[in-house]
Design a protein around this motif. Structure first.
Motif, mmCIF file in Angstrom:
data_model
loop_
_atom_site.group_PDB
_atom_site.id
_atom_site.type_symbol
_atom_site.label_atom_id
_atom_site.label_comp_id
_atom_site.label_asym_id
_atom_site.label_seq_id
_atom_site.Cartn_x
_atom_site.Cartn_y
_atom_site.Cartn_z
ATOM 1 N N ASP A 162 19.453 47.094 51.128
ATOM 2 C CA ASP A 162 18.355 46.400 50.479
ATOM 3 C C ASP A 162 17.713 47.275 49.394
ATOM 4 N N LEU A 163 17.451 48.546 49.730
ATOM 5 C CA LEU A 163 16.799 49.440 48.773
ATOM 6 C C LEU A 163 17.727 49.772 47.603
ATOM 7 N N LEU A 164 19.022 49.906 47.889
ATOM 8 C CA LEU A 164 19.967 50.194 46.799
ATOM 9 C C LEU A 164 20.007 49.019 45.822
ATOM 10 N N GLU A 165 19.966 47.784 46.381
ATOM 11 C CA GLU A 165 19.972 46.612 45.505
ATOM 12 C C GLU A 165 18.757 46.603 44.592
ATOM 13 N N HIS A 166 17.639 47.084 45.115
ATOM 14 C CA HIS A 166 16.419 47.139 44.295
ATOM 15 C C HIS A 166 16.323 48.439 43.507
ATOM 16 N N ARG A 167 17.376 49.202 43.531
ATOM 17 C CA ARG A 167 17.470 50.452 42.768
ATOM 18 C C ARG A 167 16.355 51.447 43.079
ATOM 19 N N VAL A 168 15.989 51.483 44.338
ATOM 20 C CA VAL A 168 14.939 52.415 44.742
ATOM 21 C C VAL A 168 15.406 53.863 44.591
ATOM 22 N N HIS A 169 16.741 54.074 44.596
ATOM 23 C CA HIS A 169 17.234 55.454 44.458
ATOM 24 C C HIS A 169 16.733 56.105 43.178
ATOM 25 N N LYS A 170 16.425 55.284 42.162
ATOM 26 C CA LYS A 170 15.905 55.876 40.924
ATOM 27 C C LYS A 170 14.529 56.493 41.122
ATOM 28 N N ASP A 171 13.790 55.987 42.109
ATOM 29 C CA ASP A 171 12.433 56.486 42.348
ATOM 30 C C ASP A 171 12.398 57.634 43.344
ATOM 31 N N LEU A 172 13.541 57.941 43.958
ATOM 32 C CA LEU A 172 13.549 59.036 44.917
ATOM 33 C C LEU A 172 13.307 60.356 44.175
ATOM 34 N N VAL A 173 12.519 61.221 44.783
ATOM 35 C CA VAL A 173 12.167 62.493 44.145
ATOM 36 C C VAL A 173 12.758 63.643 44.953
ATOM 37 N N ASP A 174 13.527 64.515 44.299
ATOM 38 C CA ASP A 174 13.946 65.732 44.995
ATOM 39 C C ASP A 174 13.167 66.927 44.439
ATOM 40 N N PHE A 175 13.410 68.104 45.006
ATOM 41 C CA PHE A 175 12.595 69.256 44.613
ATOM 42 C C PHE A 175 12.811 69.628 43.142
ATOM 43 N N ASP A 176 14.022 69.389 42.635
ATOM 44 C CA ASP A 176 14.291 69.613 41.209
ATOM 45 C C ASP A 176 13.382 68.731 40.354
ATOM 46 N N ASN A 177 13.276 67.455 40.726
ATOM 47 C CA ASN A 177 12.393 66.535 39.988
ATOM 48 C C ASN A 177 10.947 67.017 40.055
ATOM 49 N N HIS A 178 10.559 67.473 41.235
ATOM 50 C CA HIS A 178 9.188 67.951 41.433
ATOM 51 C C HIS A 178 8.880 69.139 40.519
ATOM 52 N N LEU A 179 9.852 70.046 40.363
ATOM 53 C CA LEU A 179 9.617 71.221 39.519
ATOM 54 C C LEU A 179 9.519 70.837 38.047
ATOM 55 N N CYS A 180 10.185 69.742 37.659
ATOM 56 C CA CYS A 180 10.083 69.280 36.275
ATOM 57 C C CYS A 180 8.757 68.574 36.043
ATOM 58 N N ASP A 181 8.253 67.880 37.055
ATOM 59 C CA ASP A 181 7.015 67.120 36.923
ATOM 60 C C ASP A 181 6.333 67.116 38.285
ATOM 61 N N ILE A 182 5.318 67.973 38.432
ATOM 62 C CA ILE A 182 4.762 68.164 39.778
ATOM 63 C C ILE A 182 3.945 66.970 40.255
ATOM 64 N N SER A 183 3.728 65.969 39.408
ATOM 65 C CA SER A 183 3.037 64.785 39.923
ATOM 66 C C SER A 183 3.975 63.963 40.810
ATOM 67 N N LEU A 184 5.279 64.220 40.701
ATOM 68 C CA LEU A 184 6.247 63.573 41.598
ATOM 69 C C LEU A 184 6.383 64.446 42.838
ATOM 70 N N HIS A 185 6.274 63.845 44.008
ATOM 71 C CA HIS A 185 6.313 64.687 45.202
ATOM 72 C C HIS A 185 7.540 64.450 46.062
ATOM 73 N N TRP A 186 8.095 65.550 46.551
ATOM 74 C CA TRP A 186 9.349 65.516 47.316
ATOM 75 C C TRP A 186 9.202 64.905 48.699
ATOM 76 N N LEU A 187 7.967 64.629 49.125
ATOM 77 C CA LEU A 187 7.828 63.944 50.415
ATOM 78 C C LEU A 187 8.157 62.459 50.274
ATOM 79 N N ASN A 188 8.131 61.958 49.051
ATOM 80 C CA ASN A 188 8.526 60.574 48.781
ATOM 81 C C ASN A 188 7.724 59.537 49.560
ATOM 82 N N HIS A 189 6.410 59.688 49.555
ATOM 83 C CA HIS A 189 5.577 58.700 50.248
ATOM 84 C C HIS A 189 5.847 57.263 49.797
ATOM 85 N N PRO A 190 5.979 57.009 48.479
ATOM 86 C CA PRO A 190 6.223 55.618 48.058
ATOM 87 C C PRO A 190 7.504 55.046 48.663
ATOM 88 N N VAL A 191 8.560 55.870 48.716
ATOM 89 C CA VAL A 191 9.821 55.390 49.297
ATOM 90 C C VAL A 191 9.660 55.214 50.812
#
Lengths: 197, 307
Positions: A162-191
């Motif tokens: 279901d989540l893949l169909e809605h392309r939620v993987h694009k919103d997943l944040v890993d630690f690399d993403n967090h280091l580029c933009d710290i407003s994105l958090h690796w705990l992924n509360h939204p997901v």
């Protein structure tokens, strides 16, 4: 020699790990598996969450050490422990034999987290539960755990689809993403909220 | 919900310029553009076709790839750039030998075609995934001719890093720093490699390069700030006393900068960040996140006490 505990993987952990793979299908990725501290004595190892870490140059140590410090702090505050390390190779056909680097990191985590597992991802089986190969350190060696010892929470596969169909993987944040933009958090509360719904 | 064709065109331009690999978005935006609005795009159509074609291969949309390639082939029947795309199509179908042959034919006519030579290297990377040595050899031969190709140097560094050959990876980054001495990302990556290699001297070098990356990025590069903090704390107790107090000073400064950055991002901005877009992290989660940041920073500084 201690007998290996069975593993149970929560929906949240399974889905987030797979979303990390889906976000970076062309990269090697790695991350951490978390379990509850107070259940450490239970007969089954319950993986409750996953922290996606990196998708570029996994073998560089400084940011990995930073990430481990952050996750350690998170575990400390929330009564969790680091129960595993996962790694997926870049190449589709790559084998699920443990890599030298993965063993090195898993050994390091094992020093402070007895019972920690190593998970190698079988890229060709990805998105199915069988894509996760668990290894346990028994008498000095990382040994593969039988697939029937690994159980998944009911409904996790449907949730992932279901989540893949809605392309939620694009919103997943890993630690690399967090280091580029710290407003994105690796705990992924939204997901996490989406997985519960 | 529907995007106008102008918006789609602009978004595709942005993706082309930023070099982001996002096949799903490109195909979503580009398919309709190529199908229905090709007359409006003018000469940009061909760039869009090429972009959408490669994206379509990435997300396994053969129908879209075929459509784009057909348009390009009929308009540029003899172009080596289009022939390269035909080769990529063959690769995606698993016909590696045929693709290799095609690339070699192009090179026979035009030996300086860098893009096609790089396709051959990519092909080798795919084939020889068990033995990166073969790919590394091809890439070094390529770099002997095309020394100014920064992306190729980075790729070579990545290949070495994947094998944990930190010395050779560091050499690649030295080449990049020599020709781009103001790029903070290259300084930061060089420092990360030196730190990974380990040992006191390498860590001291890493500290210098992290510091330089911090300076060149106007204190914005988070990896460099964290790196500076890490190297300073891990060097504490291993060097002379005067060096030691300097390291403590730098570590404290870096920790302060990092804490400030988190404060600015999460605490003051509430639900909307400075550029107006909605923050991904809900504000009710912020206290917990900040607590964990503080905790990890103190954890890192603790090492300094233990040492």
């Amino acid at each position: 020699m201690s007998s290996t505990k069975d593993v149970e993987i929560s929906c949240r952990a399974f889905v987030k790990l797979q979303l990390h793979l889906a976000k970076y299908p062309h990269c090697a990725v790695n991350g951490l598996l978390l379990a509850r501290q107070f259940k450490k004595e239970n007969k089954v190892l319950e993986i409750v969450d996953v922290i996606p870490l990196f998708h570029q140059c996994l073998q560089l140590l400084p940011m990995l050490e930073i990430a481990l410090a952050h996750v350690d702090a998170h575990c400390h505050v929330n009564d969790l422990w680091i129960a595993g390390y996962y790694e997926a190779a870049e190449h589709l056909n790559a084998s699920t034999v443990t890599s030298l680097f993965a063993e090195k990191i898993a050994d390091k985590i094992l020093e402070n987290n007895t019972g920690c597992r190593l998970v190698m991802v079988d890229n060709k089986k990805v998105a199915t539960p069988e894509s996760l190969c668990f290894y346990d350190k028994i008498s000095g060696k990382w040994q593969k755990q039988a697939q029937d010892k690994i159980r998944f929470e009911a409904g996790c596969f449907e949730t992932l689809q279901d989540l893949l169909e809605h392309r939620v993987h694009k919103d997943l944040v890993d630690f690399d993403n967090h280091l580029c933009d710290i407003s994105l958090h690796w705990l992924n509360h939204p997901v996490n909220h989406l997985i519960v719904m | 919900m529907a995007v106008s064709w102008e918006e789609a065109r602009d978004k595709l331009r942005e993706l082309r310029d930023s070099n982001v690999r996002d096949g799903e978005s490109v195909v979503d935006l580009g398919e309709r553009l190529v199908r229905k609005y090709s007359s409006k795009l003018g000469d940009e159509l061909w760039l869009v076709c090429e972009q959408v074609f490669i994206a379509a291969l990435d997300v396994d949309r053969d129908d879209v790839a075929d459509m784009c390639l057909e348009k390009l082939s009929s308009n540029f029947p003899k172009s080596s750039r289009v022939m390269k795309l035909q080769g990529m199509m063959l690769e995606s179908q698993g016909c590696a030998d045929e693709a290799e042959e095609l690339y070699k034919t192009i090179l026979a006519q035009d030996p300086t075609n860098a893009a096609v030579r790089k396709r051959l290297i990519a092909l080798s990377k795919w084939r020889n995934w068990k033995n990166p040595g073969a790919t590394i050899k091809m890439l070094t031969e390529y770099l002997e001719v095309f020394m100014a190709d920064n992306d190729a140097w980075l790729e070579l560094a990545d290949l070495y890093i994947a094998q944990m050959d930190y010395d050779r990876a560091a050499y690649c980054m030295e080449e990049l720093i020599l020709s781009n001495s103001f790029n903070h990302l290259y300084h930061q990556r060089y420092a990360e490699i030196k730190y990974s290699k380990g040992g006191k001297e390498n860590k001291e070098l890493a500290r210098q390069y992290f510091a330089q990356a911090v300076k060149l990025s106007n204190n914005c590069n988070m990896r460099a700030l964290y790196g500076l903090l890490m190297t300073c704390t891990s060097l504490c107790g291993k060097v002379s006393q005067s060096e030691d107090s300097k390291n403590k000073q730098y570590a404290t400064w870096a920790a302060k900068m990092i804490a400030e950055k988190y404060n600015n991002t999460w605490v003051q901005d509430k639900d909307v960040s400075l550029d107006g877009k909605k923050n991904v992290t809900p504000s009710k989660d912020v206290p917990q996140l900040m607590a964990s940041v503080q905790q990890s920073l103190s954890l890192l500084n603790l090492q300094d006490g233990v040492a």
